[in-house]
Write an enzyme that holds these catalytic residues in place. Structure first.
Site, PDB file in Angstrom:
ATOM      1  N   ASP A 123      64.909  41.988   5.147  1.00 20.27           N
ATOM      2  CA  ASP A 123      64.837  40.974   4.104  1.00 20.27           C
ATOM      3  C   ASP A 123      65.292  41.620   2.797  1.00 20.27           C
ATOM      4  O   ASP A 123      65.352  42.845   2.675  1.00 20.27           O
ATOM      5  CB  ASP A 123      63.400  40.449   3.952  1.00 20.27           C
ATOM      6  CG  ASP A 123      63.030  39.463   5.061  1.00 20.27           C
ATOM      7  OD1 ASP A 123      63.929  38.739   5.527  1.00 20.27           O
ATOM      8  OD2 ASP A 123      61.846  39.418   5.452  1.00 20.27           O
TER       9      ASP A 123
ATOM     10  N   ARG B  62      55.031  37.612  17.412  1.00 16.99           N
ATOM     11  CA  ARG B  62      53.922  36.714  17.086  1.00 16.99           C
ATOM     12  C   ARG B  62      54.503  35.399  16.575  1.00 16.99           C
ATOM     13  O   ARG B  62      55.653  35.346  16.126  1.00 16.99           O
ATOM     14  CB  ARG B  62      52.996  37.331  16.031  1.00 16.99           C
ATOM     15  CG  ARG B  62      53.662  37.622  14.715  1.00 16.99           C
ATOM     16  CD  ARG B  62      52.774  38.404  13.776  1.00 16.99           C
ATOM     17  NE  ARG B  62      53.431  38.566  12.474  1.00 16.99           N
ATOM     18  CZ  ARG B  62      53.343  37.722  11.476  1.00 16.99           C
ATOM     19  NH1 ARG B  62      52.604  36.609  11.602  1.00 16.99           N
ATOM     20  NH2 ARG B  62      53.971  37.927  10.342  1.00 16.99           N
TER      21      ARG B  62
END
Length: 375
Positions: free
Chosen positions: A352, A174
């Protein structure tokens, strides 16, 4: 059976290993953390020069929606209120990121969400396709031609070392488009940089833990494994199994630091360089992460590179071939009761920082659950 010196040998002093060591030490387990580098902290390590904390292995901006993880890291450091608002240089013009109303005004002069949305919808209808077969087709189908050619095409080709038409569509699942004038790159509730750099957190995590740097696990493997009842391994999983099913692939990065005898080089911590005329993808100006007022500044140019054994492995190439190889290593790892595999390289996935911490805490919880069930 002889009593071993440590409960856990932890291979790798990055966030996963440091969090694990901290939690187990609190439970009176004896841990030894080793790292082949000459410092602790893995890729979040900061190197201080000219009073500036340099993110030695690329920019690290802490962000999370998970209050539990935010509270956890705040035990060890005070965070500033840095907000990541990168700029992007393309065809001689500077634009705001992520794609938002500022970006659309800079591109097209549109002033309302309705005007910007109409441009994107028109371009998606014209250039998009129902079943994208590659990254270029995927991007055109999501945001249209102008955004793709201005911000995505050349930057991505530099990043991966391949033409966009030769890259799989799944790389871009996306592309966030915001119809607000908001330059905050992340949507997360909590965000910032630890004051004094990430070493403050690592030092807090490893306080009271035995550590050794400059130690290569594979050079003294049997001696090191003999020290502990269990091993926590955060290195490359294929290397652990001596590449018996083949080598996994990565993209690497090279960093070039420059000291400039001026107070402010680019006015922002992160500026992306989209065009292929620049061999680097971005310039980081480290002092802006901590709102520094030093008389000098240090910048880092970030060059994506093909990976080989002598380079740092940064980004796993999660195509079908590599995923199939990883799956075989994963199956092997599950057979080893006293070896815990965790982190970016051992799990062959991009994490992350907040995800790494959560993963390590979950691993500790799982071990405690197993031991209490047995007890």
């Amino acid at each position: 059976m002889s009593v071993k010196e440590y409960d856990y040998l932890i291979v790798g002093a990055g966030l996963f290993g440091s969090v694990f060591a901290h939690e187990m030490t609190k439970l009176n387990k004896k841990c030894l953390v080793i790292d082949k580098r000459n410092h602790l902290g893995g890729n979040v390590y900061c190197e201080e020069k000219e009073g500036i904390n340099i993110h030695k292995y690329g920019a690290h901006i802490f962000h999370t929606n998970d209050q539990r993880i935010w509270d956890y890291v705040n035990q060890f450091a005070t965070f500033n209120n840095y907000i990541n608002s990168p700029m992007s240089l393309s065809k001689g013009k500077l634009y705001n990121l992520p794609f938002n109303m500022n970006t659309f005004y800079q591109l097209w002069g549109t002033r309302t969400p309705e005007e910007a949305k109409a441009v994107i919808d028109e371009q998606v209808a014209k250039y998009g396709t129902k079943s994208p077969q590659n990254l270029e087709e995927q991007a055109l189908s999501l945001v249209g031609k102008d955004i793709y050619e201005t911000f995505i095409k050349e930057y991505t080709e530099k990043q991966w070392g391949k033409k966009a038409t030769d890259l799989p569509a799944f790389i871009i699942k996306r592309l966030p488009v915001r119809y607000t004038f908001n330059n905050n790159y992340f949507n997360d509730r909590y965000q910032g940089i630890p004051i004094g750099g990430y070493n403050v957190i690592i030092n807090g995590l490893l306080d009271g833990v035995d550590t050794k740097t400059g130690v290569d696990f594979f050079e003294s493997r049997s001696e090191l494994e003999a020290l502990a009842n269990n091993v926590v391994y955060t290195g490359k999983i294929d290397e652990f199994f001596e590449y018996k099913y083949g080598k996994l692939e990565y993209r690497s990065l090279r960093f070039e630091n420059e000291l400039h005898e001026i107070e402010n080089y680019q006015g922002n911590a992160v500026v992306n360089y989209n065009d292929t005329e620049y061999p680097f993808t971005r310039i980081i100006e480290h002092k802006h992460f901590e709102f520094g007022k030093q008389s000098k500044t240090i910048i880092t140019k970030e060059y994506p590179e093909a990976w080989d054994q002598g380079k740092e492995a940064y980004y796993p190439i999660n195509n079908d071939r590599n995923q199939e190889i990883y799956k075989r290593y994963k199956e092997e790892s599950l057979k080893l009761n006293h070896i815990i595999f965790g982190g970016r390289l051992a799990e062959y996935r991009y994490y992350d920082m907040h995800q790494i911490i959560a993963s390590s805490l979950a691993q500790v919880k799982e071990i405690l659950g197993l031991s209490s069930n047995r007890g």
